[in-house]
Design an enzyme around this catalytic site. Structure first.
Site, PDB file in Angstrom:
ATOM      1  CB  SER A 227      16.414  -2.666 -19.896  1.00 37.03           C
ATOM      2  OG  SER A 227      16.640  -3.552 -18.835  1.00 37.03           O
TER       3      SER A 227
ATOM      4  CD  GLU B 248      22.259   3.154 -18.650  1.00 37.15           C
ATOM      5  OE1 GLU B 248      21.227   2.518 -18.896  1.00 37.15           O
ATOM      6  OE2 GLU B 248      23.236   3.175 -19.430  1.00 37.15           O
TER       7      GLU B 248
ATOM      8  CB  CYS C 127      24.263  -3.186 -20.378  1.00 40.41           C
ATOM      9  SG  CYS C 127      25.608  -2.166 -19.730  1.00 40.41           S
TER      10      CYS C 127
ATOM     11  CB  CYS D 171      24.658   0.594 -16.921  1.00 45.05           C
ATOM     12  SG  CYS D 171      25.587   1.305 -18.314  1.00 45.05           S
TER      13      CYS D 171
ATOM     14  CG  HIS E 167      26.878   1.556 -22.094  1.00 47.89           C
ATOM     15  ND1 HIS E 167      26.361   0.331 -21.755  1.00 47.89           N
ATOM     16  CD2 HIS E 167      27.634   1.346 -23.190  1.00 47.89           C
ATOM     17  CE1 HIS E 167      26.787  -0.573 -22.607  1.00 47.89           C
ATOM     18  NE2 HIS E 167      27.576   0.008 -23.489  1.00 47.89           N
TER      19      HIS E 167
ATOM     20  CG  ASP F 107      25.996   0.112 -27.211  1.00 46.10           C
ATOM     21  OD1 ASP F 107      27.025   0.779 -26.961  1.00 46.10           O
ATOM     22  OD2 ASP F 107      24.949   0.174 -26.558  1.00 46.10           O
TER      23      ASP F 107
ATOM     24  CG  ASN G  51      25.971   4.602 -26.086  1.00 43.62           C
ATOM     25  OD1 ASN G  51      26.970   4.822 -26.752  1.00 43.62           O
ATOM     26  ND2 ASN G  51      25.638   3.384 -25.677  1.00 43.62           N
TER      27      ASN G  51
END
Length: 145
Positions: free
Chosen positions: A77, A52, A79, A82, A50, A142, A39
């Site tokens: 996990s 990912e 969002c 992503c 982010h 975020d 991130n």
């Protein structure tokens, strides 16, 4: 420990050391890491960077077939943004370090045929627990709160 999850954790720790949010990710193809990221919203002043997304960006432009042969590892996990990228590019499998701190779009991913494996890794949990405690305003930003 799984070397790919460990690599994602190392990315998360790098992000934290840079003054950012401790979430890391790696994209794996055929047993090798092809993209790493963390991130970087704080570091780059970005709205979308982010972990990912950073890993996908660092993997570079690839064919649709390539993504359908990948696994995405992430410390937290994913969002909605992503998760959308995972589905858009047809990534069939996501390994999640933990989802206790934040539950992303796991049901939606599954409904789109993505196989998920949640590890509940104590190192991932600790990174997020400590960060959320120490930086509640930044964490809320975020996740869009």
């Amino acid at each position: 420990m799984d070397p790919f999850l460990l690599a994602a954790i190392e990315e998360a720790e790098l992000g934290l050391a840079e003054g950012g949010i401790p979430i890391g990710s790696v994209l794996v193809h055929d047993g090798a890491i092809v993209g790493r990221g963390h991130n970087r919203r704080v570091q780059k002043g970005s709205t979308v960077l982010h972990a990912e997304m950073d890993a996908l960006e660092n993997a570079g432009r690839r064919s649709a077939r390539f993504y359908r042969e990948c696994t995405l590892y992430t410390t937290l996990s994913p969002c909605p943004m992503c998760s959308g990228a995972v589905v858009l590019y047809g990534i069939p499998r996501v390994v999640i370090g933990e989802n206790r701190s934040f539950m992303g779009e796991e049901q939606w991913l599954c409904s789109h045929g993505v196989a998920l494996e949640v590890r509940q890794d104590e190192r991932c949990i600790g990174l997020m627990r400590d960060f959320m405690h120490d930086n509640p305003t930044l964490w809320a930003e975020d996740i869009g709160e």
